[in-house]
Design a protein around this motif. Structure first.
Motif, mmCIF file in Angstrom:
data_model
loop_
_atom_site.group_PDB
_atom_site.id
_atom_site.type_symbol
_atom_site.label_atom_id
_atom_site.label_comp_id
_atom_site.label_asym_id
_atom_site.label_seq_id
_atom_site.Cartn_x
_atom_site.Cartn_y
_atom_site.Cartn_z
ATOM 1 N N THR A 108 0.911 -1.063 -0.263
ATOM 2 C CA THR A 108 -0.041 0.129 -0.196
ATOM 3 C C THR A 108 0.662 1.065 0.152
ATOM 4 O O THR A 108 0.567 2.613 -1.025
ATOM 5 N N ILE A 109 1.326 1.449 0.711
ATOM 6 C CA ILE A 109 2.862 2.319 0.863
ATOM 7 C C ILE A 109 3.444 2.581 -0.183
ATOM 8 O O ILE A 109 3.578 3.608 -1.147
ATOM 9 N N GLY A 110 3.662 1.496 -1.175
ATOM 10 C CA GLY A 110 4.610 2.039 -2.017
ATOM 11 C C GLY A 110 3.767 1.876 -3.698
ATOM 12 O O GLY A 110 4.272 3.299 -4.816
ATOM 13 N N LYS A 111 2.438 1.779 -3.536
ATOM 14 C CA LYS A 111 1.324 1.995 -4.306
ATOM 15 C C LYS A 111 1.625 3.892 -4.191
ATOM 16 O O LYS A 111 1.069 4.302 -4.764
ATOM 17 N N CYS A 112 1.489 4.544 -3.339
ATOM 18 C CA CYS A 112 1.965 5.837 -2.865
ATOM 19 C C CYS A 112 3.016 6.256 -4.245
ATOM 20 O O CYS A 112 2.857 7.544 -4.243
ATOM 21 N N PHE A 113 3.720 6.416 -4.333
ATOM 22 C CA PHE A 113 5.239 6.680 -4.959
ATOM 23 C C PHE A 113 5.045 6.572 -6.462
ATOM 24 O O PHE A 113 5.559 5.168 -6.870
ATOM 25 N N ARG A 114 3.391 7.251 -7.216
ATOM 26 C CA ARG A 114 3.327 7.264 -8.687
ATOM 27 C C ARG A 114 4.520 6.948 -9.056
ATOM 28 O O ARG A 114 4.773 6.517 -10.643
ATOM 29 N N LYS A 115 5.289 8.343 -8.867
ATOM 30 C CA LYS A 115 6.383 8.683 -10.129
ATOM 31 C C LYS A 115 8.070 7.649 -10.326
ATOM 32 O O LYS A 115 8.212 7.629 -10.772
ATOM 33 N N HIS A 116 7.872 7.989 -8.877
ATOM 34 C CA HIS A 116 9.090 7.104 -8.324
ATOM 35 C C HIS A 116 8.970 6.057 -7.787
ATOM 36 O O HIS A 116 9.952 6.175 -6.601
ATOM 37 N N PRO A 117 8.173 4.798 -7.821
ATOM 38 C CA PRO A 117 7.594 3.606 -7.194
ATOM 39 C C PRO A 117 9.249 2.015 -7.223
ATOM 40 O O PRO A 117 9.333 1.385 -6.173
ATOM 41 N N ASP A 118 9.994 2.414 -8.322
ATOM 42 C CA ASP A 118 11.310 1.279 -8.060
ATOM 43 C C ASP A 118 12.444 2.533 -7.268
ATOM 44 O O ASP A 118 13.413 1.986 -7.547
#
Length: 213
Positions: A108-118
């Motif tokens: 869920t937290i990872g989905k919040c970083f849409r611009k630089h998810p990796d």
């Protein structure tokens, strides 16, 4: 972790720590790596398999402990490797619950970083936050089950208070978070390597076929 959890490392009026915290951080780091690459469902399935292997291992240890021996006195060995059933029960329930919490929260937290998810920041935030919260519930659930409910009955009145369980959960989560922070660069490099080498492409194809059906 089951073996180490049988030993209390520290017990004061306001805090208590068991030996399980020395290694439990590693299981959470593995879950974070798997969640980042394969998703929370896959990580939870792996956790379930890990619990199954753990239970089988404990069964083998138990059988070895009850086999009589005329060679020497193995009381200490039998006591350690024979295990305590409520320690195993507590650790199993706590690990399964905390695994689901960690994996879902990490994703869920990872989905919040849409611009630089990796990116490194995204990986750090999703692993640090999910690890601390997941470890807190792992430590808290385990200590409540083992040291509050069962220990007073089976360990001659020995027990922890709820306050000790809470501070143990917070302190243990902090210590395990520190280990995660130290070794997270390794986990990050693994996820980058897996993505670059298309690790698990068969699994991803299977998931897509399942969705299509």
């Amino acid at each position: 972790m089951n073996l180490l959890a049988n030993k209390t490392l520290l017990q004061l009026d306001w805090i208590a720590l068991d030996g399980g915290i020395l290694i439990s951080w590693l299981s959470f780091m593995c879950m974070d790596i798997i969640t980042k690459h394969f998703g929370p469902k896959a990580s939870s399935i792996i956790s379930l398999h890990a619990v199954s292997i753990n239970l089988l291992t404990c069964l083998i240890f138990f059988v070895a402990s009850i086999i009589p021996s005329t060679a020497d006195d193995y009381t200490a060995f039998d006591g350690i490797f024979g295990g305590t059933w409520f320690v195993l029960l507590g650790s199993t329930i706590a690990f399964l619950a905390s695994a689901v919490i960690n994996n879902v929260l990490n994703h869920t937290i990872g989905k919040c970083f849409r611009k630089h998810p990796d990116g490194k920041l995204a990986y750090a935030m999703r692993t640090y936050i999910s690890t601390f919260i997941g470890q807190f519930f792992d430590n808290f659930i385990f200590s409540i089950i083992v040291f509050v409910f069962f220990a007073p009955i089976f360990w001659d009145g020995f027990c922890w208070t709820v306050l000790q369980c809470t501070t143990c959960a917070v302190t243990g989560a902090g210590a395990e978070l520190l280990m995660e922070i130290i070794f997270s660069p390794i986990g990050y490099r693994i996820t980058k390597k897996w993505k670059a080498e298309h690790i698990g492409k068969e699994y991803f194809a299977y998931v897509e076929r399942t969705k299509a059906e």
